[in-house]
Design a protein around this motif. Structure first.
Motif, PDB file in Angstrom:
ATOM      1  N   ALA A  77       7.714 -45.285 -28.193  1.00  0.00           N
ATOM      2  CA  ALA A  77       8.287 -46.362 -27.370  1.00  0.00           C
ATOM      3  C   ALA A  77       7.605 -47.698 -27.704  1.00  0.00           C
ATOM      4  O   ALA A  77       6.405 -47.727 -27.994  1.00  0.00           O
ATOM      5  N   ASP A  78       8.381 -48.797 -27.660  1.00  0.00           N
ATOM      6  CA  ASP A  78       7.810 -50.126 -27.913  1.00  0.00           C
ATOM      7  C   ASP A  78       6.713 -50.432 -26.899  1.00  0.00           C
ATOM      8  O   ASP A  78       6.781 -50.005 -25.752  1.00  0.00           O
ATOM      9  N   PHE A  79       5.754 -51.236 -27.325  1.00  0.00           N
ATOM     10  CA  PHE A  79       4.595 -51.483 -26.462  1.00  0.00           C
ATOM     11  C   PHE A  79       3.893 -52.773 -26.867  1.00  0.00           C
ATOM     12  O   PHE A  79       4.111 -53.307 -27.957  1.00  0.00           O
ATOM     13  N   GLU A  80       3.072 -53.261 -25.957  1.00  0.00           N
ATOM     14  CA  GLU A  80       2.132 -54.342 -26.248  1.00  0.00           C
ATOM     15  C   GLU A  80       0.796 -53.938 -25.661  1.00  0.00           C
ATOM     16  O   GLU A  80       0.737 -53.302 -24.606  1.00  0.00           O
ATOM     17  N   VAL A  81      -0.292 -54.318 -26.343  1.00  0.00           N
ATOM     18  CA  VAL A  81      -1.631 -54.046 -25.825  1.00  0.00           C
ATOM     19  C   VAL A  81      -2.191 -55.328 -25.217  1.00  0.00           C
ATOM     20  O   VAL A  81      -2.023 -56.411 -25.790  1.00  0.00           O
ATOM     21  N   PHE A  82      -2.835 -55.222 -24.056  1.00  0.00           N
ATOM     22  CA  PHE A  82      -3.454 -56.382 -23.396  1.00  0.00           C
ATOM     23  C   PHE A  82      -4.908 -56.073 -23.091  1.00  0.00           C
ATOM     24  O   PHE A  82      -5.221 -55.009 -22.553  1.00  0.00           O
ATOM     25  N   ALA A  83      -5.774 -57.044 -23.429  1.00  0.00           N
ATOM     26  CA  ALA A  83      -7.213 -56.819 -23.270  1.00  0.00           C
ATOM     27  C   ALA A  83      -7.631 -56.858 -21.805  1.00  0.00           C
ATOM     28  O   ALA A  83      -8.594 -56.199 -21.411  1.00  0.00           O
ATOM     29  N   THR A  84      -6.882 -57.640 -20.999  1.00  0.00           N
ATOM     30  CA  THR A  84      -7.236 -57.778 -19.584  1.00  0.00           C
ATOM     31  C   THR A  84      -5.953 -57.787 -18.740  1.00  0.00           C
ATOM     32  O   THR A  84      -4.849 -57.941 -19.270  1.00  0.00           O
ATOM     33  N   LYS A  85      -6.141 -57.671 -17.442  1.00  0.00           N
ATOM     34  CA  LYS A  85      -5.005 -57.736 -16.532  1.00  0.00           C
ATOM     35  C   LYS A  85      -4.374 -59.129 -16.572  1.00  0.00           C
ATOM     36  O   LYS A  85      -3.149 -59.272 -16.519  1.00  0.00           O
ATOM     37  N   LYS A  86      -5.221 -60.130 -16.715  1.00  0.00           N
ATOM     38  CA  LYS A  86      -4.762 -61.527 -16.785  1.00  0.00           C
ATOM     39  C   LYS A  86      -3.771 -61.703 -17.942  1.00  0.00           C
ATOM     40  O   LYS A  86      -2.702 -62.305 -17.780  1.00  0.00           O
ATOM     41  N   GLU A  87      -4.135 -61.167 -19.088  1.00  0.00           N
ATOM     42  CA  GLU A  87      -3.234 -61.264 -20.253  1.00  0.00           C
ATOM     43  C   GLU A  87      -1.881 -60.642 -19.969  1.00  0.00           C
ATOM     44  O   GLU A  87      -0.841 -61.156 -20.381  1.00  0.00           O
ATOM     45  N   LEU A  88      -1.917 -59.494 -19.265  1.00  0.00           N
ATOM     46  CA  LEU A  88      -0.673 -58.802 -18.914  1.00  0.00           C
ATOM     47  C   LEU A  88       0.179 -59.663 -17.991  1.00  0.00           C
ATOM     48  O   LEU A  88       1.391 -59.843 -18.219  1.00  0.00           O
ATOM     49  N   THR A  89      -0.429 -60.227 -16.943  1.00  0.00           N
ATOM     50  CA  THR A  89       0.354 -61.029 -15.980  1.00  0.00           C
ATOM     51  C   THR A  89       0.908 -62.293 -16.653  1.00  0.00           C
ATOM     52  O   THR A  89       2.039 -62.696 -16.386  1.00  0.00           O
ATOM     53  N   ALA A 134     -14.773 -37.312 -36.029  1.00  0.00           N
ATOM     54  CA  ALA A 134     -14.973 -38.576 -35.302  1.00  0.00           C
ATOM     55  C   ALA A 134     -13.870 -39.568 -35.669  1.00  0.00           C
ATOM     56  O   ALA A 134     -13.355 -40.282 -34.796  1.00  0.00           O
ATOM     57  N   GLU A 135     -13.484 -39.582 -36.938  1.00  0.00           N
ATOM     58  CA  GLU A 135     -12.477 -40.536 -37.413  1.00  0.00           C
ATOM     59  C   GLU A 135     -11.122 -40.256 -36.763  1.00  0.00           C
ATOM     60  O   GLU A 135     -10.382 -41.181 -36.429  1.00  0.00           O
ATOM     61  N   THR A 136     -10.777 -38.997 -36.612  1.00  0.00           N
ATOM     62  CA  THR A 136      -9.521 -38.643 -35.950  1.00  0.00           C
ATOM     63  C   THR A 136      -9.588 -39.015 -34.467  1.00  0.00           C
ATOM     64  O   THR A 136      -8.686 -39.658 -33.923  1.00  0.00           O
ATOM     65  N   LEU A 137     -10.666 -38.618 -33.827  1.00  0.00           N
ATOM     66  CA  LEU A 137     -10.804 -38.866 -32.387  1.00  0.00           C
ATOM     67  C   LEU A 137     -10.765 -40.358 -32.085  1.00  0.00           C
ATOM     68  O   LEU A 137     -10.170 -40.789 -31.098  1.00  0.00           O
ATOM     69  N   GLU A 138     -11.380 -41.141 -32.967  1.00  0.00           N
ATOM     70  CA  GLU A 138     -11.425 -42.590 -32.811  1.00  0.00           C
ATOM     71  C   GLU A 138     -10.022 -43.200 -32.720  1.00  0.00           C
ATOM     72  O   GLU A 138      -9.798 -44.185 -32.030  1.00  0.00           O
ATOM     73  N   LYS A 139      -9.097 -42.600 -33.457  1.00  0.00           N
ATOM     74  CA  LYS A 139      -7.720 -43.108 -33.473  1.00  0.00           C
ATOM     75  C   LYS A 139      -6.937 -42.655 -32.249  1.00  0.00           C
ATOM     76  O   LYS A 139      -5.817 -43.102 -32.022  1.00  0.00           O
ATOM     77  N   ILE A 140      -7.492 -41.734 -31.495  1.00  0.00           N
ATOM     78  CA  ILE A 140      -6.760 -41.144 -30.365  1.00  0.00           C
ATOM     79  C   ILE A 140      -7.359 -41.562 -29.025  1.00  0.00           C
ATOM     80  O   ILE A 140      -6.638 -41.799 -28.055  1.00  0.00           O
ATOM     81  N   GLN A 141      -8.700 -41.669 -28.991  1.00  0.00           N
ATOM     82  CA  GLN A 141      -9.423 -41.901 -27.736  1.00  0.00           C
ATOM     83  C   GLN A 141      -8.900 -43.128 -26.990  1.00  0.00           C
ATOM     84  O   GLN A 141      -8.738 -43.097 -25.770  1.00  0.00           O
ATOM     85  N   ASN A 142      -8.636 -44.213 -27.720  1.00  0.00           N
ATOM     86  CA  ASN A 142      -8.114 -45.428 -27.106  1.00  0.00           C
ATOM     87  C   ASN A 142      -6.602 -45.475 -27.338  1.00  0.00           C
ATOM     88  O   ASN A 142      -6.142 -45.431 -28.481  1.00  0.00           O
ATOM     89  N   LYS A 143      -5.846 -45.530 -26.236  1.00  0.00           N
ATOM     90  CA  LYS A 143      -4.382 -45.420 -26.369  1.00  0.00           C
ATOM     91  C   LYS A 143      -3.759 -46.609 -27.095  1.00  0.00           C
ATOM     92  O   LYS A 143      -2.687 -46.485 -27.686  1.00  0.00           O
ATOM     93  N   GLY A 144      -4.418 -47.766 -27.051  1.00  0.00           N
ATOM     94  CA  GLY A 144      -3.927 -48.921 -27.795  1.00  0.00           C
ATOM     95  C   GLY A 144      -4.012 -48.651 -29.284  1.00  0.00           C
ATOM     96  O   GLY A 144      -3.052 -48.867 -30.039  1.00  0.00           O
ATOM     97  N   ILE A 145      -5.166 -48.172 -29.715  1.00  0.00           N
ATOM     98  CA  ILE A 145      -5.347 -47.836 -31.134  1.00  0.00           C
ATOM     99  C   ILE A 145      -4.377 -46.723 -31.525  1.00  0.00           C
ATOM    100  O   ILE A 145      -3.765 -46.763 -32.598  1.00  0.00           O
ATOM    101  N   GLN A 146      -4.220 -45.734 -30.644  1.00  0.00           N
ATOM    102  CA  GLN A 146      -3.318 -44.607 -30.912  1.00  0.00           C
ATOM    103  C   GLN A 146      -1.886 -45.104 -31.145  1.00  0.00           C
ATOM    104  O   GLN A 146      -1.225 -44.716 -32.118  1.00  0.00           O
ATOM    105  N   LYS A 147      -1.420 -45.985 -30.253  1.00  0.00           N
ATOM    106  CA  LYS A 147      -0.041 -46.496 -30.373  1.00  0.00           C
ATOM    107  C   LYS A 147       0.117 -47.318 -31.667  1.00  0.00           C
ATOM    108  O   LYS A 147       1.125 -47.199 -32.367  1.00  0.00           O
TER     109      LYS A 147
END
Lengths: 386, 386
Positions: B123-135, B99-112
């Protein structure tokens, strides 16, 4: 061409042992629906088919009723009711191999006479209806010691075959129809698997070489390719095709042969189905024998029969001193070796010499594979739980 | 060592799709009992397992109750209830990957973020909680066009990933937690499958090279070995091992990577299970990925990962213009080609771009295999019945 893949087309298989089980890997791969008829409710095929029916393969009604539910019918064991196959063929259900072919093979007396009639080289023989007839022939010097005794029916995995060296050995023989065959000194026991499709496409697998266990009379190593001269291999493959065509056989035909001291090839016997001598093909061949059988009986194009790498097969037979819940001792040890794959058939109870599985050893270098095969054989033991 | 073969030991598999189906060939080969949990009652795994249960993989109680019936639990899809895996682990049921391994992989933000923390190049990245944050980030020039948009959850087979080139393209994006990733120019997309057993034995498969369909964003050819320099291959395999060890992963981990213009290797993403990029191994490798996964999670010795021959895999995806009962047009044509094996997953209904099967092409000469693969791709079509 009929569409077999992910459709309602149904393939019926008579017999649910390990050969059927390995065939089911291929029907699953192609998503072809399968119905299996088998007397033992705990047989290896009980899962992985779409429909499993428990029933007697020698019972006319059982086989006919089962066969009526499928589009094409095949078998993984020769002991099936031939009249039922004939009836089903009459009703338009394709049965491959056909009842007519199986009829010529099921009884070894008929099989041997068929070779004679078709000028297929085979060891000299006489057929005797009873044990009494055989002993009379011996008394009259029409048969001489030593000879090979074979029961005309029911022989399988070394059962029903004995080398009879003297009068005393006759006591162990049952009173049954039998063959007395000349004991031919041979260099090698070879086998060739022929695939022949419904529309007549023919391919042969490379010649394999067999080594038998000295007492249990079961194959110990199957080696592909056989370490024989090319000219002998070519002769063996040609003869195998001749045999297949003479039988008008459709599906796989395993042709077991002797290479005599003078490099003559004699046909020993055939099996009209996937065969122990072809198990190496799962790991070593471009198209394994089970997939090839499915291709042949469904009249699909035959696959490449050549090998990717050298292959050796070791049978996993029950230890002579054990009976009970099976344990594969040292299986983790052989799994560490290079290119080693165990196959466990799924029989819970081991018995002396029972065929419980096999191990394939593949390697680009056949001599290396042979070395590893010996390590495998010396490591793994099929025993029972203490 | 626990005795798994022909015993009452039970392996549980969460998910019953094609990956599970191919895993079942191996559990059958070893005669290991399997229980499968899967929401779709008509899934490819519905036969060939010992026990099939229909149920929601994201439902805590369903997964816990299912898991309590098995000795070791694994999954063939990442979308499973992690709290349930944790509960089962507490109760002493081995779950691999954990479960601990899967937890780190299941969500791509956590994985990155995990890669960043462990100095794994990505590759460089940013995580956004909503579409609004991204825009907002785009408006403030914190993210620039073009960039790679990825949904942090639920992405699969090209869904949930888009290259966003301009403001208009934003309209098609859902309002979901997401990553914006720098678009890295790369020479090749590569993948390495790592097998790591419960006791820490590690082996990597050769590097494969992937070619994607230009519009559907699905893998079109997987080529093994990748046609890259040895030094790059060595670097990729080393990095894959580092990733597997960082995750303390047990089982198979498919590590997808980019080879940049300067021959840097960046980790794209991972899948903690057998993977499309390893299907070639069924025909080409000494030990196929599904057998290897079973070996790893049962803490058996890992098998040889090298290839017998060159292998290429072509996905069989539903034609864009067809939906309905599937027909594999020209399948008999590709079956005539040398070293070609179709795998049909067993989905009765085809839909545009649905993964319906795959075809493996093996050959001693990889260039020849590539040629045949193209003929395969140009011949077979996954359409619907007229």
């Amino acid at each position: 061409m009929i569409n077999y893949f992910s459709t309602n087309f149904k393939l019926g298989i008579l017999g649910g042992g390990q050969l059927g089980k390995m065939m089911l890997y291929e029907t699953r791969k192609y998503d072809i629906q399968t119905n299996v008829l088998e007397p033992n409710p705990e047989a290896p095929c009980k899962i992985a088919c779409d429909y499993f029916e428990t029933g007697d393969l020698m019972d006319f009604d059982t086989v006919v009723n089962f066969g009526r539910k499928v589009d094409v019918l095949t078998f993984e064991i020769e002991g099936v009711n031939i009249e039922a196959l004939k009836q089903l063929a009459k009703e338009g259900i394709k049965t491959y191999p056909s009842a007519e072919t199986l009829e010529k093979i099921q009884n070894k007396g008929i099989q041997k006479n068929f070779y004679k009639k078709h000028q297929i080289p085979t060891a000299d023989f006489e057929v005797f209806a009873t044990k009494k007839e055989l002993t009379t022939a011996l008394e009259n010097d029409k048969v001489n010691f030593p000879f090979v005794w074979k029961s005309t029916t029911g022989g399988y995995d070394g059962k029903g075959v004995s080398v009879i060296k003297n009068k005393e050995a006759l006591n162990d023989l049952p009173d049954a129809e039998c063959i007395a065959e000349t004991l031919v000194p041979f260099k090698n026991e070879l086998a060739v698997i022929v695939a022949r499709s419904a529309s007549g496409e023919v391919k042969t697998y490379p010649v394999v070489e067999m080594e038998f266990h000295p007492t249990a009379n079961q194959v110990e190593y199957v080696i592909c390719p056989a370490r024989i001269e090319d000219s002998v291999a070519t002769k063996a493959r040609k003869l195998a095709v001749k045999v297949s065509e003479a039988f008008e056989h459709v599906g796989l035909l395993a042709v077991e042969m002797f290479q005599t001291e003078n490099d003559e090839i004699l046909v020993n016997e055939v099996a009209p189905r996937p065969h122990n001598s072809g198990h190496y093909s799962i790991e070593a061949s471009y198209t394994n024998q089970f997939e090839q059988h499915i291709r042949a009986i469904l009249d699909l194009p035959l696959g490449t029969t050549e090998s990717k790498v050298g292959g050796i097969m070791v049978n996993l037979v029950g230890d002579a001193a054990h009976e009970g819940d099976v344990v594969y001792e040292n299986i983790e040890k052989i799994m560490k070796m290079t290119g080693v794959t165990p196959h466990i058939y799924g029989k819970k109870i081991t018995r002396p010499f029972r065929k419980m599985g096999h191990v394939t050893i593949v390697n680009k270098d056949l001599a290396e594979a042979r070395k590893i095969a010996e390590e495998v054989k010396n490591s793994i033991k099929v025993i029972s739980k203490k």
